[in-house]
Design a protein around this motif. Structure first.
Motif, PDB file in Angstrom:
ATOM      1  N   ASP A 113       9.009  50.099  37.477  1.00  0.00           N
ATOM      2  CA  ASP A 113       7.563  49.824  37.228  1.00  0.00           C
ATOM      3  C   ASP A 113       7.380  48.198  37.488  1.00  0.00           C
ATOM      4  O   ASP A 113       6.403  47.566  37.848  1.00  0.00           O
ATOM      5  CB  ASP A 113       6.739  50.315  36.178  1.00  0.00           C
ATOM      6  CG  ASP A 113       6.928  51.765  36.079  1.00  0.00           C
ATOM      7  OD1 ASP A 113       6.636  52.074  37.065  1.00  0.00           O
ATOM      8  OD2 ASP A 113       6.595  52.359  34.955  1.00  0.00           O
ATOM      9  N   LYS A 122       7.586  47.192  41.186  1.00  0.00           N
ATOM     10  CA  LYS A 122       6.409  47.734  41.806  1.00  0.00           C
ATOM     11  C   LYS A 122       5.528  46.688  41.615  1.00  0.00           C
ATOM     12  O   LYS A 122       4.528  46.389  42.480  1.00  0.00           O
ATOM     13  CB  LYS A 122       6.012  49.032  41.507  1.00  0.00           C
ATOM     14  CG  LYS A 122       6.507  50.139  41.824  1.00  0.00           C
ATOM     15  CD  LYS A 122       5.928  51.470  41.361  1.00  0.00           C
ATOM     16  CE  LYS A 122       6.811  52.857  41.817  1.00  0.00           C
ATOM     17  NZ  LYS A 122       6.352  54.135  41.365  1.00  0.00           N
ATOM     18  N   LYS A 161       3.410  43.587  44.437  1.00  0.00           N
ATOM     19  CA  LYS A 161       1.880  43.509  44.729  1.00  0.00           C
ATOM     20  C   LYS A 161       1.687  41.826  44.627  1.00  0.00           C
ATOM     21  O   LYS A 161       0.413  41.801  45.166  1.00  0.00           O
ATOM     22  CB  LYS A 161       1.220  44.368  43.600  1.00  0.00           C
ATOM     23  CG  LYS A 161       1.357  45.738  43.852  1.00  0.00           C
ATOM     24  CD  LYS A 161       0.860  46.500  42.528  1.00  0.00           C
ATOM     25  CE  LYS A 161       0.934  48.214  42.822  1.00  0.00           C
ATOM     26  NZ  LYS A 161       0.145  48.594  41.711  1.00  0.00           N
ATOM     27  N   ALA A 187      11.195  48.688  48.236  1.00  0.00           N
ATOM     28  CA  ALA A 187       9.566  49.300  48.231  1.00  0.00           C
ATOM     29  C   ALA A 187       9.779  50.531  49.035  1.00  0.00           C
ATOM     30  O   ALA A 187       9.002  51.369  48.382  1.00  0.00           O
ATOM     31  CB  ALA A 187       8.812  48.203  49.062  1.00  0.00           C
ATOM     32  N   THR A 200       6.420  52.596  47.208  1.00  0.00           N
ATOM     33  CA  THR A 200       5.200  51.636  46.988  1.00  0.00           C
ATOM     34  C   THR A 200       5.061  50.554  48.210  1.00  0.00           C
ATOM     35  O   THR A 200       5.794  50.334  48.889  1.00  0.00           O
ATOM     36  CB  THR A 200       5.352  50.794  45.801  1.00  0.00           C
ATOM     37  OG1 THR A 200       4.488  50.053  45.239  1.00  0.00           O
ATOM     38  CG2 THR A 200       6.624  49.776  45.827  1.00  0.00           C
ATOM     39  N   GLU A 201       3.858  49.894  48.188  1.00  0.00           N
ATOM     40  CA  GLU A 201       3.426  48.935  49.254  1.00  0.00           C
ATOM     41  C   GLU A 201       4.176  47.528  48.972  1.00  0.00           C
ATOM     42  O   GLU A 201       4.135  47.182  47.824  1.00  0.00           O
ATOM     43  CB  GLU A 201       2.255  48.855  49.537  1.00  0.00           C
ATOM     44  CG  GLU A 201       1.596  47.816  50.590  1.00  0.00           C
ATOM     45  CD  GLU A 201       0.131  47.952  51.147  1.00  0.00           C
ATOM     46  OE1 GLU A 201      -0.318  47.309  51.830  1.00  0.00           O
ATOM     47  OE2 GLU A 201      -0.526  48.684  50.250  1.00  0.00           O
TER      48      GLU A 201
END
Length: 377
Positions: A283, A286, A290, A338, A343-344
């Motif tokens: 987490d 991630k 971002k 990623a 995730t992006e």
């Protein structure tokens, strides 16, 4: 829109003192003894003072002997820089042009930080702000100087903190942002033989950046809500780790330039060479993905580059043979993680053509990348 002047007791006092200074000048011009007039002016504001940056004879910026005029050091010949002063004193301010001010680190030790700045002409209230982190030389004044032209061109306020080797004496207290401690060096002093992970996040360097930004915008009455970060070499190391491990902050875009080696997003490699299995969970990774990180590399910072010290040990050699390859590997591993996490990845890879381990050239490229016409927010 230019900055509106703030009415304060300090501003009034400066105006009064400015008038007194003019009176003093007229008295001296008339041939009257200035000493008798000066004696009636207790507490008058003195002009900026200048000091020699740390070198063999002046180890500490904060204890350096000060003089009243610009020029070169009479001992070593180095160009003098502005003595940093606290903004809550009569002499302290962020004037137009280049200067410095003093704040305390946000860590529990509250070590003093000198911040070298350039305030462009006609600074807007909503002007962009960039914090520039120097390399291992900790020479924030020189990094600031390379940003003077971009500052004036793009109207950006430049802030460059000096992490003194008196308070941050080794690479792990700066490059690794104080995230490891109790470091043991082998007998030949060729490599680290052991260390402990510092898990007290409040002692890491990262929270200093918000403090520096908030101090400057408050002093200038600015409305700017976020800031950008650029770091070169050791400064790039600080910033890619900031991207991975810092909590919430007001930083927006982060350019980590020409790092020598990385904390790679790999759970199977121990920190600080990888994120390890307990320093950053999925987490957390991630969240880091971002952030608006740009891995900012010089095309010629390759195997032929001789500038700067590049660590070559088994602990880091698996990342690549030189800074360019290591930066590309770091980014490729982020892309792979990623995909695995579904995730992006907001990070970008930017290679600056024709530039090696050259902080003035990388700084100019960073300014154009952040604030050039096609990049303006």
């Amino acid at each position: 829109m230019t900055l509106s002047p703030r009415i304060s007791l300090r501003a009034i006092s400066r105006a009064v003192i400015g008038g007194i200074a003019c009176t003093l000048y007229l008295v001296v011009s008339a041939g009257l003894p200035a000493t008798s007039v000066a004696a009636t002016l207790p507490g008058q504001v003195q002009p900026p003072r200048y000091i020699c940056p740390p070198c063999n004879h002046e180890q500490d910026l904060f204890q350096a002997s000060a003089v009243r005029a610009r020029g070169s050091c009479h001992v070593c010949g180095m160009e003098l820089v502005e003595k940093p002063l606290r903004l809550d004193t009569a002499e302290g301010s962020i004037r137009e042009g280049s200067g410095s001010f003093l704040v305390d680190s946000n860590t529990p030790d509250s070590n003093p930080l000198a911040v070298f700045y350039h305030r462009p002409e006609n600074l807007r209230k909503d002007a962009p702000v960039v914090i520039v982190l120097p390399g291992a030389g900790r020479n924030a004044w020189r990094y600031r100087d390379t940003w003077v032209d971009p500052s004036e061109k793009y109207g950006v306020l430049v802030l460059s903190p000096h992490y003194s080797e008196k308070y941050y004496p080794e690479f792990w207290s700066y490059n690794i942002a104080g995230m490891i401690e109790n470091v043991r060096i082998n007998k030949e002093r060729t490599r680290v033989s052991g260390y402990d992970i510092n898990r007290r996040a409040e002692t890491w360097l990262f929270s200093d950046f918000d403090r520096i930004f908030e101090t400057a915008v408050a002093e200038l009455g600015m409305t700017t809500a976020t800031y950008d970060l650029f770091g070169h070499s050791a400064g790039g190391q600080v910033l890619h780790r900031y991207t991975l491990f810092a909590g919430d902050s007001k930083a927006r875009r982060i350019l980590a330039g020409n790092s020598g080696w990385y904390t790679v997003p790999r759970f199977d490699k121990p920190f600080p060479f990888g994120t390890g299995s307990d320093m950053l969970d999925r987490d957390g990774l991630k969240k880091a993905f971002k952030r608006e990180l740009v891995v900012f590399l010089g095309e010629l910072d390759n195997a032929d580059e001789t500038r700067g010290h590049l660590v070559r040990t088994p602990d880091v050699n698996w990342q690549g043979d030189h800074r360019l390859s290591r930066g590309k590997y770091f980014f490729a591993q982020a892309q792979e993680r990623a995909r695995e996490l579904g995730t992006e990845l907001q990070w970008q890879l930017e290679v600056v053509p024709g530039v090696g381990h050259d902080y003035p050239a990388m700084g100019k490229a960073a300014a154009d990348y952040l604030y050039g016409d096609s990049r303006r927010p």
